[in-house]
Design a protein around this motif. Structure first.
Motif, PDB file in Angstrom:
ATOM      1  N   GLU A 173      13.470  -8.275 -30.508  1.00 12.14           N
ATOM      2  CA  GLU A 173      14.704  -7.739 -29.921  1.00 12.14           C
ATOM      3  C   GLU A 173      15.055  -6.371 -30.505  1.00 12.14           C
ATOM      4  O   GLU A 173      16.002  -6.212 -31.261  1.00 12.14           O
ATOM      5  CB  GLU A 173      15.864  -8.724 -30.073  1.00 12.14           C
ATOM      6  N   THR A 174      14.269  -5.379 -30.149  1.00 11.83           N
ATOM      7  CA  THR A 174      14.460  -4.006 -30.622  1.00 11.83           C
ATOM      8  C   THR A 174      15.757  -3.423 -30.066  1.00 11.83           C
ATOM      9  O   THR A 174      15.961  -3.390 -28.862  1.00 11.83           O
ATOM     10  CB  THR A 174      13.274  -3.129 -30.173  1.00 11.83           C
ATOM     11  N   ARG A 175      16.612  -2.947 -30.949  1.00 17.01           N
ATOM     12  CA  ARG A 175      17.907  -2.390 -30.550  1.00 17.01           C
ATOM     13  C   ARG A 175      17.847  -0.865 -30.481  1.00 17.01           C
ATOM     14  O   ARG A 175      16.961  -0.252 -31.059  1.00 17.01           O
ATOM     15  CB  ARG A 175      18.988  -2.787 -31.559  1.00 17.01           C
ATOM     16  N   VAL A 176      18.810  -0.284 -29.790  1.00 13.37           N
ATOM     17  CA  VAL A 176      18.933   1.181 -29.751  1.00 13.37           C
ATOM     18  C   VAL A 176      19.834   1.587 -30.911  1.00 13.37           C
ATOM     19  O   VAL A 176      21.044   1.345 -30.898  1.00 13.37           O
ATOM     20  CB  VAL A 176      19.525   1.663 -28.407  1.00 13.37           C
ATOM     21  N   ASP A 177      19.220   2.159 -31.941  1.00 10.01           N
ATOM     22  CA  ASP A 177      19.925   2.560 -33.157  1.00 10.01           C
ATOM     23  C   ASP A 177      18.975   3.449 -33.958  1.00 10.01           C
ATOM     24  O   ASP A 177      17.888   3.765 -33.482  1.00 10.01           O
ATOM     25  CB  ASP A 177      20.331   1.319 -33.961  1.00 10.01           C
ATOM     26  N   ASP A 178      19.343   3.829 -35.171  1.00 13.52           N
ATOM     27  CA  ASP A 178      18.445   4.614 -36.012  1.00 13.52           C
ATOM     28  C   ASP A 178      17.140   3.851 -36.217  1.00 13.52           C
ATOM     29  O   ASP A 178      17.141   2.629 -36.353  1.00 13.52           O
ATOM     30  CB  ASP A 178      19.097   4.909 -37.367  1.00 13.52           C
ATOM     31  N   THR A 179      16.021   4.575 -36.282  1.00 12.21           N
ATOM     32  CA  THR A 179      14.706   3.951 -36.348  1.00 12.21           C
ATOM     33  C   THR A 179      14.530   3.138 -37.623  1.00 12.21           C
ATOM     34  O   THR A 179      14.729   3.642 -38.732  1.00 12.21           O
ATOM     35  CB  THR A 179      13.598   5.019 -36.267  1.00 12.21           C
ATOM     36  N   TYR A 237      20.512  -8.470 -22.337  1.00 10.41           N
ATOM     37  CA  TYR A 237      19.933  -7.417 -23.160  1.00 10.41           C
ATOM     38  C   TYR A 237      20.524  -6.052 -22.827  1.00 10.41           C
ATOM     39  O   TYR A 237      20.533  -5.165 -23.674  1.00 10.41           O
ATOM     40  CB  TYR A 237      18.414  -7.364 -22.973  1.00 10.41           C
ATOM     41  N   VAL A 238      21.012  -5.864 -21.599  1.00  9.01           N
ATOM     42  CA  VAL A 238      21.612  -4.584 -21.219  1.00  9.01           C
ATOM     43  C   VAL A 238      22.889  -4.375 -22.009  1.00  9.01           C
ATOM     44  O   VAL A 238      23.141  -3.303 -22.558  1.00  9.01           O
ATOM     45  CB  VAL A 238      21.903  -4.532 -19.698  1.00  9.01           C
ATOM     46  N   ARG A 239      23.705  -5.401 -22.114  1.00  9.39           N
ATOM     47  CA  ARG A 239      24.967  -5.316 -22.856  1.00  9.39           C
ATOM     48  C   ARG A 239      24.725  -5.101 -24.347  1.00  9.39           C
ATOM     49  O   ARG A 239      25.482  -4.421 -25.020  1.00  9.39           O
ATOM     50  CB  ARG A 239      25.789  -6.588 -22.664  1.00  9.39           C
ATOM     51  N   ARG A 240      23.643  -5.696 -24.849  1.00 14.02           N
ATOM     52  CA  ARG A 240      23.343  -5.617 -26.282  1.00 14.02           C
ATOM     53  C   ARG A 240      22.435  -4.443 -26.628  1.00 14.02           C
ATOM     54  O   ARG A 240      22.079  -4.264 -27.791  1.00 14.02           O
ATOM     55  CB  ARG A 240      22.693  -6.924 -26.737  1.00 14.02           C
ATOM     56  N   ASN A 241      22.030  -3.629 -25.614  1.00 17.44           N
ATOM     57  CA  ASN A 241      21.154  -2.465 -25.809  1.00 17.44           C
ATOM     58  C   ASN A 241      19.838  -2.848 -26.474  1.00 17.44           C
ATOM     59  O   ASN A 241      19.414  -2.236 -27.450  1.00 17.44           O
ATOM     60  CB  ASN A 241      21.858  -1.376 -26.616  1.00 17.44           C
ATOM     61  N   ILE A 242      19.174  -3.881 -25.942  1.00 18.26           N
ATOM     62  CA  ILE A 242      17.894  -4.330 -26.467  1.00 18.26           C
ATOM     63  C   ILE A 242      16.781  -3.833 -25.547  1.00 18.26           C
ATOM     64  O   ILE A 242      16.840  -4.012 -24.335  1.00 18.26           O
ATOM     65  CB  ILE A 242      17.864  -5.862 -26.613  1.00 18.26           C
ATOM     66  N   VAL A 243      15.764  -3.188 -26.153  1.00 16.98           N
ATOM     67  CA  VAL A 243      14.659  -2.591 -25.407  1.00 16.98           C
ATOM     68  C   VAL A 243      13.450  -3.512 -25.455  1.00 16.98           C
ATOM     69  O   VAL A 243      12.997  -3.887 -26.534  1.00 16.98           O
ATOM     70  CB  VAL A 243      14.277  -1.222 -26.005  1.00 16.98           C
TER      71      VAL A 243
END
Length: 125
Positions: free
Chosen positions: A33-39, A86-92
């Motif tokens: 569950e990769t999130r959109v945030d700092d790497t 996943y859209v709400r949680r920003n998961i790629v």
């Protein structure tokens, strides 16, 4: 090879008891569950003394355009067919549609397996 285990019922309808529990190499793992945030990357040991790099979170994507490949910032997830939540949680995940600084793109890599996000620009019609 099937690692989910054999059927628990015989052809006759009787019960079949398990021979043993799953071995270490047969066990699965929870999704990254990769999130959109700092790497943030995580190295995981795999079978055969190999390694996988899991992207726990990332904000950079390599986007393929008509001119070539561009490194773009990920702004958010607009659609994810794997799970609407996943859209709400920003998961790629693979197949997710993301907003980038280069435009709207579809993810073609598996960030939880590869440790990077590769994407292709999507024609907006």
């Amino acid at each position: 090879m099937k690692f989910q285990g054999r059927s628990t019922t015989k052809r006759t309808g009787g019960r079949r008891r398990p021979i043993r529990k799953k071995r270490k190499h047969q066990l699965g793992s929870s999704p990254t569950e990769t999130r959109v945030d700092d790497t943030k990357l995580k190295v995981v040991e795999t079978r055969g003394a190999n390694e996988k790099v899991r992207a726990m979170s990332t904000n950079v994507a390599s986007v393929a355009t008509a001119d070539g490949v561009v490194s773009a910032d990920i702004e958010g997830v607009t659609r994810n067919d794997a799970n609407p939540n996943y859209v709400r949680r920003n998961i790629v995940t693979k197949g997710a549609v993301i907003d980038t600084s280069a435009g709207t793109a579809r993810v073609t890599s598996r960030p939880g397996q590869d440790g990077q996000v590769n994407a292709v620009l999507v024609d907006e019609e």
